[in-house]
Write a protein that holds these residues in place. Structure first.
Motif, short mmCIF file in Angstrom:
data_model
loop_
_atom_site.label_atom_id
_atom_site.label_comp_id
_atom_site.label_asym_id
_atom_site.label_seq_id
_atom_site.Cartn_x
_atom_site.Cartn_y
_atom_site.Cartn_z
N GLU A 192 -5.42 4.88 -5.27
CA GLU A 192 -4.57 5.06 -4.32
C GLU A 192 -4.25 3.78 -3.42
OE1 GLU A 192 -8.25 7.23 -3.56
OE2 GLU A 192 -8.17 7.11 -1.44
N ASN A 193 -3.17 3.80 -2.78
CA ASN A 193 -2.51 2.69 -2.20
C ASN A 193 -3.10 2.35 -0.79
OD1 ASN A 193 -0.42 0.89 -1.06
ND2 ASN A 193 0.37 1.46 -3.17
N ASP A 240 -7.23 9.22 5.40
CA ASP A 240 -7.43 9.40 4.17
C ASP A 240 -8.83 10.22 3.67
OD1 ASP A 240 -5.79 7.40 3.78
OD2 ASP A 240 -6.94 5.76 3.57
N PHE A 241 -9.67 10.56 4.35
CA PHE A 241 -10.72 11.31 3.96
C PHE A 241 -10.93 12.70 4.59
CE2 PHE A 241 -11.49 7.45 1.88
CZ PHE A 241 -12.19 7.97 0.68
N ALA A 242 -10.06 13.07 5.48
CA ALA A 242 -10.05 14.48 6.24
C ALA A 242 -8.93 15.08 6.51
CB ALA A 242 -10.86 14.11 7.70
N GLY A 307 3.84 11.03 5.83
CA GLY A 307 4.09 9.59 5.82
C GLY A 307 3.34 8.99 4.66
N ARG A 308 2.17 9.26 4.61
CA ARG A 308 0.88 8.83 3.60
C ARG A 308 1.37 9.22 2.01
NH1 ARG A 308 -3.10 6.53 7.08
NH2 ARG A 308 -1.74 6.75 8.70
N GLU A 312 2.42 7.02 -0.89
CA GLU A 312 1.46 6.93 -2.15
C GLU A 312 2.48 7.44 -3.44
OE1 GLU A 312 -1.40 6.16 -2.72
OE2 GLU A 312 -2.21 5.82 -0.71
N THR A 313 3.54 8.16 -3.06
CA THR A 313 4.35 8.76 -4.13
C THR A 313 5.30 7.27 -4.67
OG1 THR A 313 5.90 9.65 -2.57
CG2 THR A 313 4.65 11.08 -3.65
#
Ligand code: UDP
Ligand code: MG
Length: 334
Positions: A192-193, A240-242, A307-308, A312-313
């Motif tokens: 992951e970026n 990122d984690f939730a 947005g994330r 990432e894509t």
């Protein structure tokens, strides 16, 4: 005969020209007394604008002369490898690059400003051997010397994070950690970026033992974190984690929608029984504003995630290398 194990010391550096000499001095002294292990430095120059890269290059040269002439240089006998980024990609990217370049049996990540006491390295190794864990991480038990407001927000962040995400992050954990090859491989396999290492370390699992230490102030220079930078780091880490914010706004939206339906039906019944009630104007406006606000709030949370996903894509690399002495070749910018 006992085999000698290799430990890579990964050091992310961003404008650390003023601290690096003392850092290398102290760390080299601390590790030279550890028997049964061979150490290698992996410096990651995170697009520094001061003399950090020159310093690192000079350590790499000294290492060679020390090896041939038995000279006791700064990094005496300790191999020095480095990667220099084409610009500042952030500490997360630097740690990732270091872990990727690591080939040792263990990888040790530590800051360049001596806020992570080198004397603890020995304790970490001993504890890892003793407990047979995959990783040994350091935990600050005090935040002495740190701005008070930062401590308060940090505590709050860990509380919320642990409550709402799937992972458990120990309060006071710092990026000072010794890890087995297996764990390093697991971390590197996460492409992951937008990286949040504290979360990644917890997410990959493995057994971790802890050592505690008192906060130390940095030896020179200043912290690279601004208030805004820290706030962004906290939001990034959380998102990122939730995924619970998404669930939370969903439930909240559902409840208000049902509530407004009930209110609407009650109003209709009231109109039928009592007749038209013109003074209801104010409450209508209130409701419109309330729902308008609510929708924008929900959209912005969803927007954060989208947005994330967008970033990432694109699949951009986490960092771009400009120079490195790894594999004995200077790589051009790619
Ligand atoms: N660092 C980095 N890239 C950045 C910011 C920081 O590689 O963009 C490095 C920095 O050189 C240091 C470590 O990360 O070795 C911790 O940074 P700092 O001391 O500024 O953070 P703090 O200790 O205040 O959390
Ligand atoms: Mg620091």
């Amino acid at each position: 005969m006992e085999t000698i194990k290799k430990i890579d010391i990964i050091v992310p550096c961003f404008n650390e020209g003023r601290t690096l000499d003392i850092f290398v001095d102290e760390v080299t002294r601390a590790v030279s007394s550890v028997a049964g292990y061979r150490f290698t430095y992996i410096f990651i120059d995170d697009g520094s604008t001061d003399n950090t890269l020159e310093k690192i290059r000079s350590f790499a040269c000294q290492e060679h002369t020390a090896a041939t002439e038995q000279d006791v240089g700064k990094a005496a006998g300790i191999e020095v490898r480095y990667i220099s980024f084409s610009r500042n990609f952030g500490k997360e990217a630097a740690m990732y690059a270091g872990l990727k370049a690591s080939r040792g049996d263990y990888a040790l990540i530590m800051d360049a400003d001596l806020q992570h006491p080198p004397q603890l390295i020995r304790q970490m190794i001993d504890k890892l051997e003793e407990t047979g864990s995959d990783s040994c991480a350091a935990r600050r038990v005090s935040r002495k010397g740190e701005p008070r407001i930062r401590s308060v927000f940090a505590r709050m962040f860990y509380k919320i994070m642990n409550r709402f995400s799937d992972i458990e992050i120990v309060d006071g954990v710092v990026d000072f950690r010794l890890m087995s090859r297996q764990m390093v491989r697991a971390i590197v396999s996460m492409p992951e970026n937008q990286r949040f290492s504290k979360g990644i370390f917890a997410w990959v699992g493995f057994e971790t033992c802890w050592i505690e230490f008192e906060n130390v102030e940095r030896i020179a220079g200043e912290s690279k974190w601004s208030v805004w930078g820290l706030a962004k780091y906290a939001v990034d880490g959380f998102i990122d984690f939730a995924v619970s914010p998404l669930k939370f706004v969903g439930v909240f939206g559902g409840i208000t929608a049902v509530g407004s339906m009930v209110y609407f039906i009650a109003e209709i019944i009231k109109t039928i029984i009592v007749g038209k009630d013109v003074p209801g104007y104010a409450s209508t406006i209130c409701l419109i504003l309330f729902f308008g606000g609510l929708i924008i709030a929900i959209l912005s949370v969803i927007g954060e995630y989208i947005g994330r996903m967008y970033l990432e894509t694109k699949g951009r690399p986490v960092y771009i290398e400009k120079e490195s002495n790894i594999d004995e070749e200077i790589k051009p910018a790619s």
